[in-house]
Write a protein that holds these residues in place. Structure first.
Motif, PDB file in Angstrom:
ATOM      1  N   GLU A  42       0.827  -1.213   0.000  1.00 21.78           N
ATOM      2  CA  GLU A  42       0.000   0.000   0.000  1.00 21.78           C
ATOM      3  C   GLU A  42       0.859   1.260   0.000  1.00 21.78           C
ATOM      4  O   GLU A  42       0.608   2.210   0.722  1.00 21.78           O
ATOM      5  N   GLY A  67       5.392  -9.642  -5.245  1.00 26.74           N
ATOM      6  CA  GLY A  67       4.507  -9.360  -6.359  1.00 26.74           C
ATOM      7  C   GLY A  67       5.173  -9.388  -7.713  1.00 26.74           C
ATOM      8  O   GLY A  67       4.515  -9.286  -8.749  1.00 26.74           O
ATOM      9  N   SER A 125       5.324   1.631 -10.134  1.00 21.69           N
ATOM     10  CA  SER A 125       4.642   0.366  -9.874  1.00 21.69           C
ATOM     11  C   SER A 125       4.982  -0.243  -8.515  1.00 21.69           C
ATOM     12  O   SER A 125       4.211  -1.041  -7.986  1.00 21.69           O
ATOM     13  N   ARG A 128       2.218   0.421  -5.907  1.00 23.41           N
ATOM     14  CA  ARG A 128       0.832   0.096  -6.229  1.00 23.41           C
ATOM     15  C   ARG A 128       0.147  -0.641  -5.071  1.00 23.41           C
ATOM     16  O   ARG A 128       0.801  -1.199  -4.191  1.00 23.41           O
ATOM     17  N   SER A 129      -1.162  -0.648  -5.118  1.00 25.28           N
ATOM     18  CA  SER A 129      -1.980  -1.270  -4.072  1.00 25.28           C
ATOM     19  C   SER A 129      -2.252  -2.733  -4.426  1.00 25.28           C
ATOM     20  O   SER A 129      -2.798  -3.033  -5.493  1.00 25.28           O
ATOM     21  N   ILE A 130      -1.870  -3.636  -3.509  1.00 23.11           N
ATOM     22  CA  ILE A 130      -2.100  -5.070  -3.724  1.00 23.11           C
ATOM     23  C   ILE A 130      -2.521  -5.722  -2.411  1.00 23.11           C
ATOM     24  O   ILE A 130      -1.895  -5.513  -1.373  1.00 23.11           O
ATOM     25  N   PHE A 132      -2.897  -9.506  -0.957  1.00 19.08           N
ATOM     26  CA  PHE A 132      -2.530 -10.880  -1.270  1.00 19.08           C
ATOM     27  C   PHE A 132      -3.377 -11.874  -0.468  1.00 19.08           C
ATOM     28  O   PHE A 132      -3.770 -11.594   0.660  1.00 19.08           O
ATOM     29  N   THR A 161      -6.998  -1.663  -6.581  1.00 22.67           N
ATOM     30  CA  THR A 161      -6.209  -2.644  -5.833  1.00 22.67           C
ATOM     31  C   THR A 161      -6.139  -3.977  -6.571  1.00 22.67           C
ATOM     32  O   THR A 161      -7.169  -4.519  -6.985  1.00 22.67           O
ATOM     33  N   GLU A 162      -4.937  -4.498  -6.729  1.00 20.27           N
ATOM     34  CA  GLU A 162      -4.766  -5.825  -7.312  1.00 20.27           C
ATOM     35  C   GLU A 162      -5.039  -6.875  -6.236  1.00 20.27           C
ATOM     36  O   GLU A 162      -4.711  -6.669  -5.063  1.00 20.27           O
ATOM     37  N   VAL A 163      -5.640  -7.977  -6.627  1.00 18.09           N
ATOM     38  CA  VAL A 163      -5.888  -9.092  -5.709  1.00 18.09           C
ATOM     39  C   VAL A 163      -5.112 -10.284  -6.254  1.00 18.09           C
ATOM     40  O   VAL A 163      -5.435 -10.815  -7.323  1.00 18.09           O
ATOM     41  N   LYS A 164      -4.048 -10.674  -5.530  1.00 15.78           N
ATOM     42  CA  LYS A 164      -3.121 -11.658  -6.075  1.00 15.78           C
ATOM     43  C   LYS A 164      -2.811 -12.755  -5.057  1.00 15.78           C
ATOM     44  O   LYS A 164      -2.813 -12.508  -3.839  1.00 15.78           O
TER      45      LYS A 164
END
Length: 212
Positions: A42, A67, A125, A128-130, A132, A161-164
């Protein structure tokens, strides 16, 4: 409002700090018996670490990189935004005291999830918002939260937000760990990290540790 002055300070600090020859290492993502782990990206991990460690039920937050694909990346490499990695925190917590769902609440309450490849004055990058996840249940919790925030129009812009799935996490260099605690007068900390933390404290409805 973008804090351009803080951006210049950060760039200068990055140039100076990246001369470190410290090596990163892969962090074990297997928590101790009775404990659990969650990972979030974040923006600058200095503030993320400080925020999560203030929450009741969190034992420790470790700053690192994840990531992406580059193995054992350095801060300098991640800051080039060419590794695919983002600055992130591995949050070790007691699930008997705080749930993964509540940690997701902390995540969305402590940053702006609508700015792609940016958090505050930091661009690229790696900021970025991720969110997990380790399993289908955690993935559903994250997606349900995004849906809730979207339906309730908590943010003016769409959430990016990426969801990984959780992948290898590399612990950042030693000088990044507990950075705010060890460097309270550093310009970026005073101008960006602490104000962000104070904003979180005013809006977060969960339990924080005394004197946090």
């Amino acid at each position: 409002m973008k804090m351009k002055l803080a951006s210049y300070v950060l760039v200068l600090f990055t140039i100076l700090s990246c001369n470190s020859s410290a090596q990163t290492k892969k962090l074990s993502l297997e928590p101790k018996k009775g404990k659990a782990i969650a990972v979030f990206a974040e923006g600058c991990f200095w503030c993320s670490e400080h925020i999560f460690e203030a929450v009741v039920g969190v034992d420790e937050a470790v700053s690192g990189y994840t990531g992406g694909t580059t193995k054992n990346p350095s801060y300098e490499q991640v800051s080039s935004h060419r590794t695919g990695h983002a600055e992130a925190v591995a949050v070790y917590y007691d699930p008997k005291i705080i749930s993964f769902k509540e940690l997701v609440n902390v995540f969305f309450a402590s940053h702006d999830p609508t700015t792609p490849n940016q958090q505050g004055p930091d661009y690229g990058s790696s900021y970025r918002s991720i969110a997990f996840y380790r399993n289908a249940e955690e993935k559903k919790i994250i997606l349900d939260k995004i849906k809730e925030l979207t339906v309730n129009k908590v943010f003016l812009d769409p959430i990016v937000t990426e969801v990984k799935p959780l992948s290898d996490f590399y612990e950042a260099e030693d000088y990044h760990q507990n950075y705010i605690k060890h460097n309270p007068n550093e310009p970026y900390v005073k101008g960006v990290s602490i104000p962000r933390y104070q904003k979180f404290k005013k809006t977060y409805k969960g339990k924080l540790k005394p004197n946090s």
